[in-house]
Structures are given as structure tokens and as C-alpha cells.
Write an enzyme that holds these catalytic residues in place. Structure first.
Site, PDB file in Angstrom:
ATOM      1  N   GLU A  41       0.844  -1.226  -0.022  1.00 44.99           N
ATOM      2  CA  GLU A  41      -0.098  -0.037   0.077  1.00 44.99           C
ATOM      3  C   GLU A  41       0.838   1.300  -0.131  1.00 44.99           C
ATOM      4  O   GLU A  41       1.871   1.300   0.664  1.00 44.99           O
ATOM      5  CB  GLU A  41      -0.999  -0.112   1.342  1.00 44.99           C
ATOM      6  CG  GLU A  41      -1.926   1.202   1.394  1.00 44.99           C
ATOM      7  CD  GLU A  41      -2.490   0.996   2.517  1.00 44.99           C
ATOM      8  OE1 GLU A  41      -3.486   1.700   2.810  1.00 44.99           O
ATOM      9  OE2 GLU A  41      -2.404   0.036   3.323  1.00 44.99           O
ATOM     10  N   LYS A 112      -8.986   2.511  -2.288  1.00 43.46           N
ATOM     11  CA  LYS A 112      -9.481   1.804  -1.030  1.00 43.46           C
ATOM     12  C   LYS A 112     -10.882   2.354  -0.617  1.00 43.46           C
ATOM     13  O   LYS A 112     -11.341   3.513  -0.668  1.00 43.46           O
ATOM     14  CB  LYS A 112      -8.272   2.407  -0.057  1.00 43.46           C
ATOM     15  CG  LYS A 112      -8.309   1.388   1.220  1.00 43.46           C
ATOM     16  CD  LYS A 112      -7.035   1.870   2.227  1.00 43.46           C
ATOM     17  CE  LYS A 112      -7.210   1.033   3.333  1.00 43.46           C
ATOM     18  NZ  LYS A 112      -5.954   1.465   4.155  1.00 43.46           N
ATOM     19  N   CYS A 148      -5.433  -3.149   2.054  1.00 41.68           N
ATOM     20  CA  CYS A 148      -5.387  -3.489   3.254  1.00 41.68           C
ATOM     21  C   CYS A 148      -6.625  -3.417   4.214  1.00 41.68           C
ATOM     22  O   CYS A 148      -7.139  -4.577   4.259  1.00 41.68           O
ATOM     23  CB  CYS A 148      -4.583  -2.047   4.131  1.00 41.68           C
ATOM     24  SG  CYS A 148      -3.626  -2.347   5.564  1.00 41.68           S
ATOM     25  N   SER A 300      17.723   0.078  30.996  1.00 39.64           N
ATOM     26  CA  SER A 300      18.887   0.192  30.178  1.00 39.64           C
ATOM     27  C   SER A 300      19.721  -0.891  29.526  1.00 39.64           C
ATOM     28  O   SER A 300      20.244  -0.560  28.392  1.00 39.64           O
ATOM     29  CB  SER A 300      19.795   1.426  30.927  1.00 39.64           C
ATOM     30  OG  SER A 300      20.436   0.682  31.988  1.00 39.64           O
ATOM     31  N   GLU A 405       6.578   2.596  33.616  1.00 47.41           N
ATOM     32  CA  GLU A 405       6.746   3.886  34.574  1.00 47.41           C
ATOM     33  C   GLU A 405       6.210   5.367  33.795  1.00 47.41           C
ATOM     34  O   GLU A 405       5.870   6.037  34.420  1.00 47.41           O
ATOM     35  CB  GLU A 405       8.468   4.107  34.471  1.00 47.41           C
ATOM     36  CG  GLU A 405       9.176   2.988  35.029  1.00 47.41           C
ATOM     37  CD  GLU A 405      10.551   2.909  34.840  1.00 47.41           C
ATOM     38  OE1 GLU A 405      11.556   2.219  35.642  1.00 47.41           O
ATOM     39  OE2 GLU A 405      11.021   3.423  33.951  1.00 47.41           O
TER      40      GLU A 405
END
Length: 545
Positions: A41, A112, A148, A300, A405
Site C-alpha cells: 500500500e 481503497k 489493506c 537500560s 513507568e
């Protein structure tokens, strides 16, 4: 008919580069004796171009590049995605289309029908829905073509939307020999098996084979995983494209492939998605090197592993920035991780900067107890260090905050939220642990076991651990799944996960209170059903919660 499914990686807006990729693929397919090449697409411009579509020169450029592709198609057929002008009806000035090209001629366009506006999609902002249903005669085959989203509603896998029309159902009366879907279907955790089921349902309804060509690669925050699909007319999986890499998948309709099996490791796919997201973000932005804070903690550590895989160890610089609250073990773990990964690790203690800033602020803090202000100051000094290295050496700073977090606001603006890319900002804490264990399964000892075993801590005050401020991360992540991803009521979440209503309500309030922080954070690689980055829209100031 012999078909090449071109699972390629276009770059948004790179009309020259994308067109070159398209014409090179067409030439190779023709030289190899194939009849048709299928592209994803919006191939010419890349998905999703967003407000680039509002520039007339951008649309003109796509039309000009389409002419180049048509000229390159002698002796073969091609189906190529693009945006084109709507001169006929409706309110929007563009169609999301595919051009059907055969032997140097444009046969026409298929537009589409179903234009999603949920989650990461906002296609109705730009495009008018298509209206025409037809069959295309391509190399003697009666071919139905959809784009799609057009295939998803028929199988019942469209969220938060009910379209009035079903393109697959409307094709039934035409009895096509083949259905083709040109797609840019974003990755999310455990989605590839659903894509197969969607194709299986269409094949059974139409009684013909289905081929879905999916884009691969990452554009900004959205990752495309590939896994293009070919199912037979009975709905049996015949071929599956590779995940997270470009591929030319070859199909011969006259000699169907054997039944294919599909087994995949969700954790491996999640790691591959994040790696591809980082790799393409750097490559398409013309950057090579990354730096990140190495705290000796698990977040990390995970980001360092992903960066090393995506960019190569020579292009990753870890920065250890201890304070007086940083344990000796954390510094040791940071350096051990860097050594295991083969990345550079430099030390920049923050105590001198902390002392200088506190000295300047002392007159204005007089009579006040130490509190979160001093904690955040440490984090902000670290942000300054990383951004200064970025400016001086042309690095991109990788933010290491996880989704749990970020949801709770357990992060510092202009501190650990600094960065050019939030690598794991859509990965909840419990999955961070799963990913780290997965990495150590693949490469034993890559992440020191002590990093995985120790309680998570920001180390911004004496004896601090995350559980001082938050419930167990398993509870936090359950609430995130229920409230952010599934839009469940607070009482339903409490019942589903056996958590007190008061706990759930408190966490939901934290989610809304932290909205202003997230709005100022880096772009986040999207890997879940609902990311805090692209696709989620909430007011900062509101009185409902």
C-alpha cells in the site's frame, strides 16, 4: 500465473528512492520470467505520509514517478500503491489507490474503500472512500483487488469501527480467480497469526486464492513486520513471507506450494520489531551512532542490547553517570554489560554538577526539606550530559523508560525522558524482564544475572526501590492492559485481575495525571495494541478523571 510478492521497505517521501526500488524489482521479475509484481500500500510515497499529502507538489511528484513505473513495465504486470487526486465525488481531494499496470500501459486504479481512523490510522483526514467494485483482467486471470483494511472487516477483526460496506462480500458475485491485497499492516505483539486468519476467511468466502503483500520496515514510530501471506482457495496457508526483512516471495498459481506451517516465538518477534524500529529510525534519518545512560538497571540493559543489535556495537556509547546514591554494584553491572556487548562505556559522575546547582539554588530552597526536587535534579543533570554528548558528536540519545513507568509518571521531564527515540516506551515492565531472559537464552550471560535479579530502583535517594512508590509491576501492567488497551471500566479491571478497586482507581488517576509528561517525551516505537505515542489522543487538562 507466476507472481512476485515484493515485501519491500520504502521510506516516507523518498519518491526517487522508492520508485527506483519498484522499477528494479519489476526488471528482476521480468528477467526471471514472472507475470505480475505486487507491491504494498502507498508504495511510491511510503506509509503513512500524513500531512505531506496536503502538498500539491507531493501529489504531482507521485504522478510523475508513476509514469516512470508504467514505462518500466513492458512485458509484465504490476500493482503499485500511491495517493492520487479525486476529481469525481465526495469531500476529500485524494484517493488511496493502487495502479494496475500491464505491458507498459495503465489499466486503471482500484481505490481503497475502508479508511480507518482508529489507533495509528487517520486516513479519512485525507482520502475519499472508493466506490467501484470490479474485476481486473490480468494475464488472463480474473483478479479482485483490495487495499489493506478492505479485507479485515469481513473476518471480524476491525476494532471500534463498523463500516457500511464489505468489499469482500461485494466481490463474491464476480467469482474472481484470485484476490490480491496491497497492505501496510503495522506490527503489534502477537498479530501475524491474525493476519493469516483474515486471509483464510476471504479465501473461503470467495473460493479463490488470496495473496496479501505487506510492507516491511519502520517509519517513525510505526513498525511493519512483513509476513506477507498466500493462502489457497480452501483457506489453507501455502506460503508466508519472512518477518522483519525484505523479501521477494515467489508464487506459481499453477503449481501451488505445499501446506505451510506457521510457528513463531512472540518474544523473538518483539525483539526483532524493536531492533528494526531502531535500525530504520537511524538509517532513514541519516544517523549512525547512539548514546544512552547505562544505570546498571534492567531497562537500560535491554535498550543497550537492542541498540547493539540494530546499529552494531561500534555505534553504541553507554554513559555511566553515578551519584552518591548509586551503588557500587550498579556501576559494576553497567560496565559488565558494556563489556559483554562489546560497546563503549564512559563514566561521567554527576556529583560535581549536583553540588554546583544546589549551591546556586540554596538561597531559594532555604527552610525546605529535601524532596522529589533533589531527586529530579539528578535525573535532569544526566539528561543534560546525554544531550550535550548528542550535540557535540551527532549522536541520537536513546531514552530507556518503559511503558509502565511512563504510564505512572514515574519518570522525570527533561531528565530520563530526554532523547530522540523511546525504544521501550511501549514495553511494559513485566515484558522487559521477559525480553531480557529471552536475550540471555539466545546469548547466555549477555545481561549480567544480577541486573535481572535485583529489585528495580531509580537510586535517587538512600535505599530506594520502585515498590516504595508503586504497586507490584504485575498489577500495574494488568491495569495498563485493561484500561489503556481494552478500555475496560475500573470495576471490571478489578474483578478480572483480582485487584482492589481502590488500587485500580489510584493507578488510573496516575495515568491521566502524567499525560502532560508523555506529551513532551520522545517518539516511542509502537509494539502494543495501544501505545502512549502515536495513535492515542487524550486532553492534558480535563475533569472527567
Amino acid at each position: 500465473m507466476k507472481i512476485v510478492v515484493a515485501q519491500i521497505n520504502p521510506k516516507i517521501g523518498d519518491l526517487d528512492g522508492n520508485t527506483r526500488m519498484i522499477t528494479d524489482t519489476i526488471q528482476k521479475a521480468r528477467d526471471d520470467g514472472y507475470d505480475l509484481v505486487l507491491f504494498p500500500e502507498l508504495t511510491i510515497c511510503g506509509y503513512a505520509p500524513e500531512d505531506l499529502l496536503l502538498h500539491n507538489s507531493f501529489i504531482d511528484g507521485m504522478q510523475q514517478h508513476l509514469e516512470q513505473i508504467i514505462k518500466a513495465s513492458h512485458g509484465i504486470a504490476a500493482i503499485v500503491g500511491l495517493a492520487r487526486r479525486n476529481l469525481f465525488y465526495g469531500e476529500k481531494g485524494l484517493f488511496n489507490s493502487v495502479a494496475i499496470i500491464q505491458d507498459g500501459h495503465l489499466l486503471g486504479f482500484q481505490d481503497k474503500w475502508l479508511l480507518p481512523t482508529y489507533d495509528v490510522f487517520n486516513e479519512r483526514r485525507y482520502f475519499e472512500p472508493g466506490q467501484e467494485t470490479r474485476i481486473w483482467d490480468i494475464k488472463g486471470k480474473r483478479v479482485g483487488i483490495v487495499i489493506c483494511e478492505d479485507i479485515w472487516q469481513h473476518a471480524g477483526y476491525v476494532d471500534l469501527t463498523s463500516y457500511e460496506r464489505d468489499p469482500i462480500q461485494e466481490l463474491v458475485k464476480y467469482k474472481p480467480d484470485l484476490l490480491i491485497n496491497s497492505s501496510a499492516s503495522p506490527y503489534q505483539f502477537q498479530k501475524p497469526d491474525v493476519r493469516i486468519k483474515v486471509c483464510e476467511k476471504a479465501a473461503k468466502s470467495l473460493g479463490c486464492p488470496v495473496i496479501l503483500c505487506c510492507q516491511v520496515g519502520a517509519n517513525d514510530q510505526i513498525i511493519f513486520d512483513g509476513y506477507s501471506v498466500y493462502v489457497g482457495k480452501e483457506g489453507t496457508l501455502c506460503r508466508l513471507g519472512k518477518g522483519f526483512q525484505e523479501e521477494l516471495m515467489h508464487i506459481d498459481l499453477e503449481h501451488p506450494s505445499c501446506v505451510a506451517s506457521f510457528e513463531y516465538d512472540p518474544m523473538n518477534d518483539l525483539f526483532e520489531a524493536l531492533t528494526l524500529g531502531v535500525k530504520d529510525y537511524f538509517k532513514k534519518s541519516n544517523f549512525e551512532k547512539a548514546c544512552l545512560g547505562l544505570s546498571g538497571g534492567i531497562d537500560s540493559a535491554l535498550v543497550a542490547c537492542i541498540a547493539k543489535e540494530a546499529l552494531g556495537p561500534e555505534n553504541v556509547i553507554g554513559v555511566c553517570m553515578p551519584s552518591k546514591y548509586t551503588s557500587k554494584e550498579s556501576v559494576e553491572d553497567a560496565h559488565a554489560l558494556a563489556k559483554n556487548l562489546g560497546i563503549q562505556c564512559i563514566d561521567i559522575p554527576i556529583e560535581p554538577g549536583m553540588g554546583s546547582l544546589l549551591s546556586s539554588l540554596d538561597p531559594f530552597f532555604e527552610g525546605k526539606e529535601e524532596d522529589v526536587t533533589e531527586e529530579n535534579l539528578q535525573s535532569r543533570i544526566r539528561g543534560i550530559m546525554l544531550m550535550s554528548l548528542s550535540n557535540k558528536h551527532n549522536y541520537i540519545v536513546l531514552s530507556t523508560g518503559n511503558k509502565s513507568e511512563t504510564a505512572m509518571g514515574y519518570c522525570t521531564l527533561y531528565g530520563d525522558m530526554c532523547g530522540g527515540l523511546g525504544v521501550i516506551g511501549d514495553v511494559v515492565k513485566t515484558k522487559v524482564y521477559e525480553l531480557c531472559r529471552f536475550i540471555n537464552t539466545k546469548t547466555p550471560g549477555a545481561i549480567p544475572q544480577r541486573i535481572i535479579d535485583k529489585p528495580p530502583s531509580a537510586e535517587l535517594k538512600p535505599n530506594q526501590i520502585d515498590l516504595d512508590a508503586l504497586p507490584d509491576y504485575q498489577i500495574v501492567d494488568h491495569v495498563l492492559e485493561g484500561y489503556v488497551e481494552d478500555y475496560l471500566r475500573v470495576d471490571n479491571i478489578a474483578e478480572k485481575y483480582k485487584v482492589p478497586v481502590e488500587t485500580v482507581m489510584n493507578l488510573v488517576r496516575k495515568i491521566h495525571r502524567a499525560e502532560y509528561k508523555r506529551r513532551q517525551g520522545p517518539p516511542i516505537l509502537r509494539v502494543s495494541k495501544k501505545s502512549f505515542g502515536v495513535g492515542r489522543h487524550y486532553p492534558i487538562v480535563q475533569g472527567w478523571m
